[in-house]
Scaffold this active site. Structure first.
Site, mmCIF file in Angstrom:
data_model
loop_
_atom_site.group_PDB
_atom_site.id
_atom_site.type_symbol
_atom_site.label_atom_id
_atom_site.label_comp_id
_atom_site.label_asym_id
_atom_site.label_seq_id
_atom_site.Cartn_x
_atom_site.Cartn_y
_atom_site.Cartn_z
ATOM 1 N N SER A 118 0.808 -1.218 0.000
ATOM 2 C CA SER A 118 0.000 0.000 0.000
ATOM 3 C C SER A 118 0.844 1.271 0.000
ATOM 4 O O SER A 118 1.905 1.331 0.636
ATOM 5 C CB SER A 118 -0.910 0.006 1.233
ATOM 6 O OG SER A 118 -1.575 1.242 1.370
ATOM 7 N N TYR A 141 -1.971 5.388 -4.848
ATOM 8 C CA TYR A 141 -2.964 6.459 -4.825
ATOM 9 C C TYR A 141 -2.379 7.647 -5.570
ATOM 10 O O TYR A 141 -1.214 8.027 -5.342
ATOM 11 C CB TYR A 141 -3.279 6.890 -3.390
ATOM 12 C CG TYR A 141 -4.172 5.955 -2.620
ATOM 13 C CD1 TYR A 141 -5.511 5.792 -2.963
ATOM 14 C CD2 TYR A 141 -3.677 5.246 -1.532
ATOM 15 C CE1 TYR A 141 -6.334 4.938 -2.244
ATOM 16 C CE2 TYR A 141 -4.492 4.386 -0.803
ATOM 17 C CZ TYR A 141 -5.816 4.243 -1.164
ATOM 18 O OH TYR A 141 -6.628 3.393 -0.455
ATOM 19 N N THR A 167 -5.744 2.469 -7.057
ATOM 20 C CA THR A 167 -7.036 2.481 -6.382
ATOM 21 C C THR A 167 -7.770 3.773 -6.712
ATOM 22 O O THR A 167 -7.257 4.867 -6.476
ATOM 23 C CB THR A 167 -6.862 2.347 -4.865
ATOM 24 O OG1 THR A 167 -6.238 1.085 -4.588
ATOM 25 C CG2 THR A 167 -8.201 2.411 -4.150
ATOM 26 N N HIS A 263 -13.782 -1.849 -1.522
ATOM 27 C CA HIS A 263 -12.841 -1.339 -0.515
ATOM 28 C C HIS A 263 -13.125 -1.949 0.863
ATOM 29 O O HIS A 263 -13.003 -1.298 1.891
ATOM 30 C CB HIS A 263 -12.916 0.195 -0.442
ATOM 31 C CG HIS A 263 -11.595 0.853 -0.200
ATOM 32 N ND1 HIS A 263 -10.764 1.237 -1.215
ATOM 33 C CD2 HIS A 263 -10.948 1.192 0.934
ATOM 34 C CE1 HIS A 263 -9.677 1.803 -0.721
ATOM 35 N NE2 HIS A 263 -9.763 1.772 0.590
#
Length: 375
Positions: A118, A141, A167, A263
């Site tokens: 992430s 992101y 995402t 999500h």
């Protein structure tokens, strides 16, 4: 208040399922943090749907099928994977274990599991990559400034990540009511390590500025996705797709694959589960286009159901956090072994010795109570 336990160094004989890790998690995670991890957005309709829609499916068992040469191997984005279970990107894992995402990567390495790191990880993306020699993708992101987005892409490329997972379903992150009621705040030592070099002034505006004038003013558009694909040779996967038209649009624009996801029930509440929209999207995009799903995967039997509905592979989210909290890297590796063992048993008993044998006919037809005389 009960004392929070240190992570286990041995797996007890009583820990035999992924559900056991979730059951034990409150002993190892602070209550407010657990509320943040376990909770969903709004009334948690989508959070519940993830579990319920998977549980509703029934598997068809078959007899006397030759499974002597069965296996769980697959090829995904030109990479050979030992099995179809990947670790989903989850940020702030330092909340539950001192080694955070590095321990998760070690668990992945021990089980030949592909890892998705992430952007919000509490360890640097380079340190996480160094902890596993297995397949690894980087979840991205979009940052408010393109040069910062590009800097993350270049770092991921240099660190050996082989795909980008973008995402797109949370330009606004709804607040979890459970977390709010528990008074949860992300501590200063659990902030995203890979974003530390970006100044506060260039991060997304506060929600206090209003949704449309604040966060949505910096939200990416289709043109940003096109720009990103022009900046890297890595395959780009879009995560957060639930709409069939959005899925088709991504495919037309050259996106390499999709992760169907709500999500984990933490984005727009009331949307469907990924598994419920999977068959329609698979039918629209064709048999060969890479589709993964997350949400509600809690056993190897659930993995099988997702594959039968048309997924190439699945990602597991909360189970890795619970396993990490309970037993660190050992727990993550054990949790993954449980999933893989259950998947293999399910494949053997359903007469599907390879992943290619799993399909719509591997699921039993829906039971119609009216046919049994019930109304």
């Amino acid at each position: 208040m009960a004392t929070i336990r240190e992570p286990l160094v041995r797996i007890p004989a009583s820990l035999v399922s992924v559900a056991d890790y979730e059951r034990l998690a409150p002993e190892f995670i602070e209550p407010a943090t657990l509320a943040y991890i376990a909770g969903g957005s709004g009334n948690e309709q989508s959070l519940r749907a993830n579990i319920e829609d998977v549980a509703r499916l029934r598997i068809r068992n078959r007899l006397l099928v030759d499974s002597a040469h069965g296996h769980t191997r697959l090829s995904l984005l030109a990479h050979s994977l030992a099995h179809p279970v990947l670790l989903a990107p989850i940020g702030h894992q330092g909340l539950v274990h001192r080694d955070g995402e590095v321990a998760v990567a070690q668990g992945a390495a021990a089980t030949d599991t592909a890892l998705v790191t992430s952007t919000q990880a509490t360890r640097r993306l380079e340190d996480i990559a160094a902890a596993t020699d297995g397949p690894k993708w980087f979840q991205l992101y979009f940052q408010p400034r393109k040069e910062h987005t590009l800097a993350l892409v270049r770092r991921a490329e240099a660190a050996g990540y082989t795909a980008l997972v973008v995402t797109l379903d949370t330009p606004v992150q709804p607040l979890s009511r459970r977390a709010q009621r528990a008074g949860f705040r992300i501590p200063s030592d659990c902030l995203p390590a890979s974003l530390a070099e970006f100044s506060e002034q260039t991060r997304p505006p506060s929600a206090l500025a209003g949704v449309f004038d604040g966060l949505m003013a910096a939200a990416p558009g289709w043109q940003d996705l096109d720009w990103l694909m022009g900046q890297t040779r890595l395959p780009v996967i879009v995560k957060g797709v639930l709409d069939v038209e959005d899925a088709a649009k991504c495919q037309r624009r050259g996106v390499s694959g999709l992760v169907l996801s709500n999500h984990g029930g933490r984005a727009l509440d009331g949307v469907p589960s990924a598994i419920s929209v999977l068959p329609e999207i698979r039918a629209r995009l064709g048999k060969t286009y890479p589709l993964l799903i997350d949400g509600g995967i809690r056993s190897g039997y659930d993995v099988f159901k997702a594959l039968a509905c048309g997924a190439n592979a699945v990602l597991v989210g909360r189970p890795q956090i619970y396993a990490l909290a309970v037993a660190g890297a050992l727990g993550v590796a054990h949790m993954l072994k449980l999933l893989r063992d259950e998947l293999e048993v399910c494949m053997a008993l359903s007469g599907t010795p390879t992943l290619a044998d799993i399909g719509a006919l591997s699921l039993a037809p829906d039971l119609q109570l009216t046919n049994l005389g019930y109304h």
